[in-house]
Design a protein around this motif. Structure first.
Motif, PDB file in Angstrom:
ATOM      1  N   MET A  16      34.904  22.735  45.781  1.00  0.00           N
ATOM      2  CA  MET A  16      35.228  23.823  46.689  1.00  0.00           C
ATOM      3  C   MET A  16      36.671  24.285  46.503  1.00  0.00           C
ATOM      4  SD  MET A  16      35.023  23.725  50.845  1.00  0.00           S
ATOM      5  CE  MET A  16      33.789  22.448  50.652  1.00  0.00           C
ATOM      6  N   ALA A  17      37.583  23.341  46.335  1.00  0.00           N
ATOM      7  CA  ALA A  17      38.992  23.692  46.129  1.00  0.00           C
ATOM      8  C   ALA A  17      39.171  24.502  44.849  1.00  0.00           C
ATOM      9  CB  ALA A  17      39.844  22.431  46.089  1.00  0.00           C
ATOM     10  N   VAL A  18      38.461  24.105  43.793  1.00  0.00           N
ATOM     11  CA  VAL A  18      38.530  24.841  42.518  1.00  0.00           C
ATOM     12  C   VAL A  18      37.954  26.244  42.689  1.00  0.00           C
ATOM     13  CG1 VAL A  18      37.748  24.889  40.125  1.00  0.00           C
ATOM     14  CG2 VAL A  18      38.445  22.718  41.174  1.00  0.00           C
ATOM     15  N   ALA A  19      36.803  26.346  43.376  1.00  0.00           N
ATOM     16  CA  ALA A  19      36.172  27.648  43.588  1.00  0.00           C
ATOM     17  C   ALA A  19      37.056  28.562  44.426  1.00  0.00           C
ATOM     18  CB  ALA A  19      34.808  27.467  44.259  1.00  0.00           C
ATOM     19  N   ALA A  20      37.733  28.000  45.442  1.00  0.00           N
ATOM     20  CA  ALA A  20      38.633  28.795  46.273  1.00  0.00           C
ATOM     21  C   ALA A  20      39.835  29.281  45.463  1.00  0.00           C
ATOM     22  CB  ALA A  20      39.097  27.992  47.479  1.00  0.00           C
ATOM     23  N   GLY A  25      42.605  32.713  44.956  1.00  0.00           N
ATOM     24  CA  GLY A  25      43.887  32.638  44.252  1.00  0.00           C
ATOM     25  C   GLY A  25      43.954  33.537  43.036  1.00  0.00           C
ATOM     26  N   TYR A  26      42.887  33.549  42.222  1.00  0.00           N
ATOM     27  CA  TYR A  26      42.913  34.325  40.981  1.00  0.00           C
ATOM     28  C   TYR A  26      42.342  35.729  41.163  1.00  0.00           C
ATOM     29  CZ  TYR A  26      41.651  35.953  36.337  1.00  0.00           C
ATOM     30  OH  TYR A  26      41.492  36.719  35.214  1.00  0.00           O
ATOM     31  N   VAL A  27      41.053  35.834  41.539  1.00  0.00           N
ATOM     32  CA  VAL A  27      40.405  37.143  41.564  1.00  0.00           C
ATOM     33  C   VAL A  27      40.963  38.012  42.685  1.00  0.00           C
ATOM     34  CG1 VAL A  27      38.225  38.383  41.723  1.00  0.00           C
ATOM     35  CG2 VAL A  27      38.303  36.159  40.589  1.00  0.00           C
ATOM     36  N   HIS A  28      40.902  37.533  43.918  1.00  0.00           N
ATOM     37  CA  HIS A  28      41.370  38.335  45.046  1.00  0.00           C
ATOM     38  C   HIS A  28      42.853  38.684  44.878  1.00  0.00           C
ATOM     39  CE1 HIS A  28      40.226  39.799  49.073  1.00  0.00           C
ATOM     40  NE2 HIS A  28      41.495  39.625  49.384  1.00  0.00           N
ATOM     41  N   GLY A  29      43.638  37.703  44.451  1.00  0.00           N
ATOM     42  CA  GLY A  29      45.063  37.944  44.291  1.00  0.00           C
ATOM     43  C   GLY A  29      45.391  38.942  43.203  1.00  0.00           C
ATOM     44  N   VAL A  39      45.778  51.727  44.322  1.00  0.00           N
ATOM     45  CA  VAL A  39      45.784  50.755  43.222  1.00  0.00           C
ATOM     46  C   VAL A  39      44.655  49.746  43.420  1.00  0.00           C
ATOM     47  CG1 VAL A  39      47.088  48.881  42.138  1.00  0.00           C
ATOM     48  CG2 VAL A  39      48.228  51.032  42.721  1.00  0.00           C
ATOM     49  N   THR A  40      44.470  49.273  44.654  1.00  0.00           N
ATOM     50  CA  THR A  40      43.399  48.313  44.919  1.00  0.00           C
ATOM     51  C   THR A  40      42.039  48.922  44.592  1.00  0.00           C
ATOM     52  OG1 THR A  40      44.673  47.239  46.678  1.00  0.00           O
ATOM     53  CG2 THR A  40      42.281  46.935  46.713  1.00  0.00           C
ATOM     54  N   PHE A  41      41.810  50.142  45.025  1.00  0.00           N
ATOM     55  CA  PHE A  41      40.535  50.811  44.755  1.00  0.00           C
ATOM     56  C   PHE A  41      40.300  50.947  43.263  1.00  0.00           C
ATOM     57  CE2 PHE A  41      37.756  54.536  44.391  1.00  0.00           C
ATOM     58  CZ  PHE A  41      36.748  54.198  45.288  1.00  0.00           C
ATOM     59  N   ALA A  42      41.340  51.336  42.526  1.00  0.00           N
ATOM     60  CA  ALA A  42      41.203  51.501  41.081  1.00  0.00           C
ATOM     61  C   ALA A  42      40.897  50.165  40.398  1.00  0.00           C
ATOM     62  CB  ALA A  42      42.483  52.103  40.506  1.00  0.00           C
ATOM     63  N   ARG A  43      41.547  49.103  40.836  1.00  0.00           N
ATOM     64  CA  ARG A  43      41.302  47.789  40.228  1.00  0.00           C
ATOM     65  C   ARG A  43      39.881  47.299  40.515  1.00  0.00           C
ATOM     66  NH1 ARG A  43      46.858  44.185  41.200  1.00  0.00           N
ATOM     67  NH2 ARG A  43      48.237  45.510  39.943  1.00  0.00           N
ATOM     68  N   LEU A  44      39.408  47.518  41.734  1.00  0.00           N
ATOM     69  CA  LEU A  44      38.051  47.099  42.066  1.00  0.00           C
ATOM     70  C   LEU A  44      37.020  47.902  41.280  1.00  0.00           C
ATOM     71  CD1 LEU A  44      38.313  46.635  45.951  1.00  0.00           C
ATOM     72  CD2 LEU A  44      38.338  44.871  44.195  1.00  0.00           C
ATOM     73  N   GLN A  45      37.285  49.183  41.102  1.00  0.00           N
ATOM     74  CA  GLN A  45      36.355  50.012  40.336  1.00  0.00           C
ATOM     75  C   GLN A  45      36.336  49.636  38.856  1.00  0.00           C
ATOM     76  OE1 GLN A  45      37.141  54.256  41.177  1.00  0.00           O
ATOM     77  NE2 GLN A  45      35.080  54.267  42.069  1.00  0.00           N
ATOM     78  N   SER A  49      32.484  43.480  37.969  1.00  0.00           N
ATOM     79  CA  SER A  49      31.866  42.167  37.715  1.00  0.00           C
ATOM     80  C   SER A  49      32.758  41.040  38.202  1.00  0.00           C
ATOM     81  CB  SER A  49      31.574  41.995  36.222  1.00  0.00           C
ATOM     82  OG  SER A  49      30.626  42.951  35.791  1.00  0.00           O
ATOM     83  N   LEU A  50      34.072  41.197  38.005  1.00  0.00           N
ATOM     84  CA  LEU A  50      35.006  40.175  38.459  1.00  0.00           C
ATOM     85  C   LEU A  50      34.996  40.088  39.984  1.00  0.00           C
ATOM     86  CD1 LEU A  50      37.123  38.122  37.544  1.00  0.00           C
ATOM     87  CD2 LEU A  50      38.848  39.926  37.718  1.00  0.00           C
ATOM     88  N   PHE A  51      34.917  41.239  40.658  1.00  0.00           N
ATOM     89  CA  PHE A  51      34.876  41.239  42.117  1.00  0.00           C
ATOM     90  C   PHE A  51      33.585  40.604  42.631  1.00  0.00           C
ATOM     91  CE2 PHE A  51      34.725  43.792  46.255  1.00  0.00           C
ATOM     92  CZ  PHE A  51      35.597  42.922  46.896  1.00  0.00           C
ATOM     93  N   ARG A  52      32.475  40.892  41.952  1.00  0.00           N
ATOM     94  CA  ARG A  52      31.213  40.256  42.344  1.00  0.00           C
ATOM     95  C   ARG A  52      31.264  38.755  42.101  1.00  0.00           C
ATOM     96  NH1 ARG A  52      28.916  45.322  40.535  1.00  0.00           N
ATOM     97  NH2 ARG A  52      28.763  44.552  38.387  1.00  0.00           N
ATOM     98  N   ALA A  53      31.987  38.339  41.050  1.00  0.00           N
ATOM     99  CA  ALA A  53      32.153  36.897  40.804  1.00  0.00           C
ATOM    100  C   ALA A  53      32.924  36.243  41.942  1.00  0.00           C
ATOM    101  CB  ALA A  53      32.885  36.672  39.478  1.00  0.00           C
ATOM    102  N   GLU A  54      33.901  36.966  42.497  1.00  0.00           N
ATOM    103  CA  GLU A  54      34.616  36.436  43.668  1.00  0.00           C
ATOM    104  C   GLU A  54      33.657  36.217  44.833  1.00  0.00           C
ATOM    105  OE1 GLU A  54      37.764  37.702  47.167  1.00  0.00           O
ATOM    106  OE2 GLU A  54      37.744  38.874  45.318  1.00  0.00           O
ATOM    107  N   ILE A  55      32.792  37.208  45.079  1.00  0.00           N
ATOM    108  CA  ILE A  55      31.845  37.101  46.189  1.00  0.00           C
ATOM    109  C   ILE A  55      30.897  35.923  45.976  1.00  0.00           C
ATOM    110  CG2 ILE A  55      29.940  38.268  47.373  1.00  0.00           C
ATOM    111  CD1 ILE A  55      31.410  40.925  46.733  1.00  0.00           C
TER     112      ILE A  55
END
Length: 235
Positions: A16-20, A25-29, A39-45, A49-55
């Motif tokens: 769990m700590a690794v996944a968090a 730490g990595y994707v959301h940050g 900028v946030t909208f552009a990065r998410l667009q 796939s990376l954002f879905r990996a965070e979810i």
């Protein structure tokens, strides 16, 4: 208590700590820039796939939380059945709140995913505002849940101090981590404008907050816990 249960709990806490670290730490940050909707909208667009990996990472974390709640209850039940059950329910309640928070990330993913049936009727500026609102909703709801998580750690810390074969420094770390989570996230919710003070609270408690539960996971993984309450506590 079966060593398998303890090791399952330990693995859950460590994984769990690794996944968090990956999801938050990595994707959301790397994708979310506080205060900059464009900028946030552009990065998410550009990185859906990376954002879905965070979810997916958060969903995996919730599953691990359920396993950890079950394992910790069974491991600590010999110390005090009532408190161990309370600790388990507090962790499950936190997990439920986290699930509500993650639903905001799913909304943000839909808003940035380019689906016409979702995006119709929104201007680009409105979309950016809605996405930032969803992301802020995730942070706020998760922060509220972490107060429950802090209370859970207080209960686990009390049980750890009462158990004969759990190292006392680990119990102290868990108590400090619990106080840290409660203080930090109460401040974040009630006085968010005092950013300097909130950062100070974070730095004061960052070590026990990081080491407390991770240390418990390592101990569960490499020890066969059969916690026994001290005679004085049992009487």
């Amino acid at each position: 208590m079966s060593a398998t249960v303890a090791r399952t709990g330990g693995i859950s806490l460590i994984v769990m700590a690794v996944a968090a670290a990956f999801s938050y730490g990595y994707v959301h940050g790397s994708l979310v820039v506080n205060g900059d909707a464009a900028v946030t909208f552009a990065r998410l667009q550009s990185s859906p796939s990376l954002f879905r990996a965070e979810i997916l990472g958060w969903i995996f974390i919730m599953a691990c939380d359920v396993v950890a709640a079950w394992a910790l209850y069974l491991v600590l039940r010999p110390v005090h059945p009532g408190l161990s059950l309370l600790g388990a329910w507090l962790r499950l309640a936190y997990t439920a709140v986290l699930g509500v928070a993650v639903s905001s990330l799913i909304l943000a993913s839909l808003l940035t995913g380019g689906r016409d049936w979702v995006l119709s009727g929104f201007t680009n500026g409105q979309l950016q505002g809605e996405v930032m609102l969803a992301l802020q909703g995730f942070e706020a709801v998760w922060s509220a849940g972490l107060i429950l998580f802090g209370v859970h750690l207080l209960v686990i810390g009390i049980l750890a101090l009462q158990a004969e074969n759990i190292p006392k420094p680990l119990g102290v770390l868990l108590l400090l981590a619990g106080f840290g989570y409660i203080a930090l996230h109460l401040c974040s919710l009630l006085v968010p404008e005092y950013k300097g003070f909130i950062q100070l609270v974070k730095w004061i408690f960052i070590l026990p907050m990081t080491a407390g539960e991770l240390g418990l996971g390592i101990w569960l993984l490499f020890r066969i816990p059969a916690p026994r309450v001290h005679a004085a506590a049992a009487s």
